[in-house]
Design an enzyme around this catalytic site. Structure first.
Site, mmCIF file in Angstrom:
data_model
loop_
_atom_site.group_PDB
_atom_site.id
_atom_site.type_symbol
_atom_site.label_atom_id
_atom_site.label_comp_id
_atom_site.label_asym_id
_atom_site.label_seq_id
_atom_site.Cartn_x
_atom_site.Cartn_y
_atom_site.Cartn_z
ATOM 1 N N SER A 26 0.837 -1.201 0.000
ATOM 2 C CA SER A 26 0.000 0.000 0.000
ATOM 3 C C SER A 26 0.871 1.250 0.000
ATOM 4 O O SER A 26 0.364 2.367 0.035
ATOM 5 C CB SER A 26 -0.928 0.004 1.219
ATOM 6 N N ASN A 113 -1.866 -2.073 13.255
ATOM 7 C CA ASN A 113 -3.328 -1.908 13.266
ATOM 8 C C ASN A 113 -3.760 -0.652 14.023
ATOM 9 O O ASN A 113 -4.597 0.110 13.539
ATOM 10 C CB ASN A 113 -3.990 -3.151 13.877
ATOM 11 N N THR A 158 -39.487 25.335 -10.193
ATOM 12 C CA THR A 158 -39.758 24.052 -9.560
ATOM 13 C C THR A 158 -40.137 23.129 -10.711
ATOM 14 O O THR A 158 -40.803 23.577 -11.659
ATOM 15 C CB THR A 158 -40.904 24.124 -8.522
ATOM 16 N N HIS A 159 -39.665 21.913 -10.671
ATOM 17 C CA HIS A 159 -39.836 20.980 -11.801
ATOM 18 C C HIS A 159 -39.210 21.545 -13.068
ATOM 19 O O HIS A 159 -39.647 21.236 -14.168
ATOM 20 C CB HIS A 159 -41.315 20.668 -12.044
ATOM 21 N N SER A 280 -15.083 23.503 -29.462
ATOM 22 C CA SER A 280 -15.217 22.203 -30.119
ATOM 23 C C SER A 280 -14.138 22.056 -31.172
ATOM 24 O O SER A 280 -13.715 23.046 -31.777
ATOM 25 C CB SER A 280 -16.604 22.117 -30.755
ATOM 26 N N LYS A 286 -18.637 27.086 -30.903
ATOM 27 C CA LYS A 286 -18.975 26.587 -29.566
ATOM 28 C C LYS A 286 -18.235 27.264 -28.418
ATOM 29 O O LYS A 286 -17.070 27.606 -28.521
ATOM 30 C CB LYS A 286 -18.691 25.091 -29.499
ATOM 31 N N ASN A 288 -18.285 25.887 -24.677
ATOM 32 C CA ASN A 288 -18.860 24.802 -23.891
ATOM 33 C C ASN A 288 -18.521 24.914 -22.395
ATOM 34 O O ASN A 288 -17.401 25.289 -22.046
ATOM 35 C CB ASN A 288 -18.366 23.455 -24.411
ATOM 36 N N GLU A 293 -19.474 20.539 -16.462
ATOM 37 C CA GLU A 293 -19.834 19.150 -16.764
ATOM 38 C C GLU A 293 -18.932 18.188 -15.988
ATOM 39 O O GLU A 293 -19.375 17.142 -15.511
ATOM 40 C CB GLU A 293 -19.719 18.896 -18.262
ATOM 41 N N TYR A 320 -9.090 -6.526 13.102
ATOM 42 C CA TYR A 320 -8.505 -5.974 11.877
ATOM 43 C C TYR A 320 -8.519 -7.017 10.760
ATOM 44 O O TYR A 320 -8.257 -8.201 10.995
ATOM 45 C CB TYR A 320 -7.067 -5.514 12.132
ATOM 46 N N GLN A 325 -7.028 -1.977 4.590
ATOM 47 C CA GLN A 325 -5.944 -1.219 3.957
ATOM 48 C C GLN A 325 -6.482 -0.338 2.829
ATOM 49 O O GLN A 325 -5.977 0.746 2.579
ATOM 50 C CB GLN A 325 -4.911 -2.208 3.408
ATOM 51 N N LYS A 328 -8.118 3.649 2.427
ATOM 52 C CA LYS A 328 -7.383 4.866 2.053
ATOM 53 C C LYS A 328 -7.604 5.249 0.593
ATOM 54 O O LYS A 328 -7.715 6.425 0.263
ATOM 55 C CB LYS A 328 -5.887 4.680 2.333
HETATM 56 N N1 ARG Z 1 -0.971 -1.234 5.462
HETATM 57 C C1 ARG Z 1 -1.877 -1.722 6.411
HETATM 58 C C2 ARG Z 1 -3.193 -0.936 6.331
HETATM 59 O O1 ARG Z 1 -3.196 0.094 5.786
HETATM 60 C C3 ARG Z 1 -1.318 -1.589 7.789
HETATM 61 C C4 ARG Z 1 -1.848 -2.556 8.755
HETATM 62 C C5 ARG Z 1 -1.406 -3.921 8.445
HETATM 63 N N2 ARG Z 1 -1.759 -4.834 9.506
HETATM 64 C C6 ARG Z 1 -1.648 -6.149 9.428
HETATM 65 N N3 ARG Z 1 -2.009 -6.818 10.451
HETATM 66 N N4 ARG Z 1 -1.222 -6.747 8.339
HETATM 67 O O2 ARG Z 1 -4.209 -1.376 6.839
#
Ligand code: ARG
Length: 462
Positions: A26, A113, A158-159, A280, A286, A288, A293, A320, A325, A328
């Site tokens: 990650s 964790n 409205t509408h 365009s 155009k 635009n 959008e 956990y 992971q 994020k």
């Molecule tokens: N990269 C992991 C995450 O974002 C960190 C935690 C990993 N924990 C584990 N027990 N493998 O969640």
């Protein structure tokens, strides 16, 4: 150290397959947490030294090492290695390389964790402040533009059908309200998440005397979590954060849709500055509204992040799980997208003019004064439901003869309703109707000015 770089490779007896390294990492996206990871580690190390789990000298070495690593990452000199899996392992490995034995003590009483959950909370606190500043900026742009159009009348819808007349300022201020709720909602999210989970370890806490209040205090958390099992798996705050972002995006998509329609030749209500339009490749005439959008389309990707995270969380077993992971990916994506859209919306709002002459010229169409006429009849003692019917008939009369309500003679009015008198003409026409709004929060000029005043004071303090 053996050749094997991670301590758990001793347990597994081998290094991971290259495909597994690529799949599990990650670090490609969680590296942006590095400042928070280091802040958390410094607080943890300080607590370890307070608790005599490490010596003062070891603490000093750890802090010095971590700060040097922070500098290296900031300056782009740090070598990220995906075999370290994530930012937590990368920093710890770099620390051990830099300071040796003392570095190996940093992870005492801690797991990735509780570490990653801490990092995310710290990151989000700051991110919410950034988002709130951008929201405020956009609110100020709306209030500034509204200030130019406190007397100019347009139709409300409205509408998407013509409804009642309003001043343009009131329309613009409606977005300030929506954004204000977004601001408050994000603030609430920040308050709720500001609890320290550090010291919860992998899932059950620690047999070592970890002082959770110390790290919480150092990191600016207002409280500590009560239950370690919940603490390491809770991502409610992430879901809530993305939901708040999704509502910001919803509000921006409404603005985008309105202004895409308003900028069409059919409406011609607004003119967006050319530097915020595109043209365009084939049709030379155009202009635009592509920025709008894209604001509209990006809303879909924020909703996608919300659904992705909720689905990720659904039916996860307690404790956990590595699924977490990927929280994020969705949290970062939602935040980045909404920040971009807020900036662009702010630029567009500051660089758009309302075509007030064109808008004014069209105010006779659509019987914008019909509701005002019904309320006039109420003031003459007629029950509203009856008045509604009378005006409906009058509108139908007008439509048949291609007339506006203002163009009806007093005789024609009296035929449908004897209570109508000469003063009816003071109530007819879009601008007369707007002038008569008295209810607090109405879309008239007086009320818009009161609102502008309110927002100017409130936003100046932010
Ligand atoms: N990269 C992991 C995450 O974002 C960190 C935690 C990993 N924990 C584990 N027990 N493998 O969640």
């Amino acid at each position: 150290m053996t050749k094997k770089s991670k301590s758990w490779e001793k347990r597994l007896g081998c290094e991971p397959d290259e495909s597994a390294v690529d799949f599990v990492e990650s670090i490609s996206y969680d590296r942006r947490l590095y400042k928070y990871d280091i802040a958390g580690s410094i607080a943890h190390a300080k607590m370890l030294s307070e608790q005599k789990l490490i010596s003062k000298a070891e603490y000093n070495k750890i802090v010095e090492g971590l700060l040097a690593i922070e500098q290296e990452i900031t300056n782009g000199r740090f070598k990220f290695d995906k075999s370290q899996e994530d930012i937590h392992m990368a920093i710890e490995a770099a620390l051990i390389k830099k300071i040796g034995q003392a570095g190996k003590k940093l992870h005492t009483g801690r797991s990735r964790n509780d570490q990653v959950a801490t990092d995310m909370r710290l990151w989000m606190r700051d991110e919410i402040e950034i988002l709130q500043a951008k929201i405020t900026h956009l609110q100020k742009a709306f209030v500034g533009t509204a200030g130019k159009y406190t007397e100019d009348v347009m139709s409300s819808y409205t509408h998407l059908q013509r409804a009642q007349p309003i001043v343009i300022a009131a329309y613009l201020l409606s977005f300030v309200e929506q954004l204000e709720r977004d601001f408050v909602r994000l603030g609430n999210c920040s308050k709720l998440l500001n609890v320290s989970v550090l010291g919860s370890g992998a899932v059950a806490g620690s047999t070592l005397p970890i002082d959770r209040k110390s790290t919480a205090g150092q990191l600016g958390f207002t409280d500590i979590s009560r239950n370690s099992i919940d603490a390491v798996s809770d991502r409610d705050f992430c879901a809530e954060f993305i939901f708040d972002c999704a509502l910001v995006a919803t509000h921006l998509s409404k603005l985008a849709e309105d202004w895409i329609i308003f900028s069409s030749t059919e409406f011609d209500f607004i003119r967006i500055k050319s530097s915020f339009c595109t043209s365009s490749s084939m049709m030379p005439q155009k202009r635009n509204p592509d920025m709008l959008e894209l604001i509209r389309s990006k809303t879909g990707s924020v909703y996608g992040s919300l659904v992705a995270l909720l689905t990720l969380l659904k039916a996860l077993p307690s404790g956990y799980n590595r699924d977490l992971q990927e929280d994020k990916i969705h949290v970062f994506s939602a935040a980045d997208t909404v920040k971009q859209s807020l900036d662009m919306a702010c630029a567009i709002v500051s660089n758009t003019k309302f075509n007030i002459d064109k808008i004014k010229a069209g105010l006779d169409k659509g019987f914008l004064d019909a509701t005002a006429l019904a309320e006039y009849l109420v003031s003459k003692g007629i029950a509203f439901r009856q008045a509604h019917g009378i005006v409906g008939e009058l509108v139908a009369d007008c439509e048949k003869n291609n007339k506006t309500l203002t163009q009806l003679s007093i005789k024609q009015f009296k035929k449908r309703c004897p209570a109508v008198e000469q003063d009816v003409y003071e109530h007819l026409g879009a601008s007369n109707a707007v002038k008569r709004y008295v209810t607090v929060g109405s879309a008239g000029s007086k009320q818009a000015k009161i609102q502008i005043n309110y927002w100017q004071k409130l936003l100046a303090e932010r």
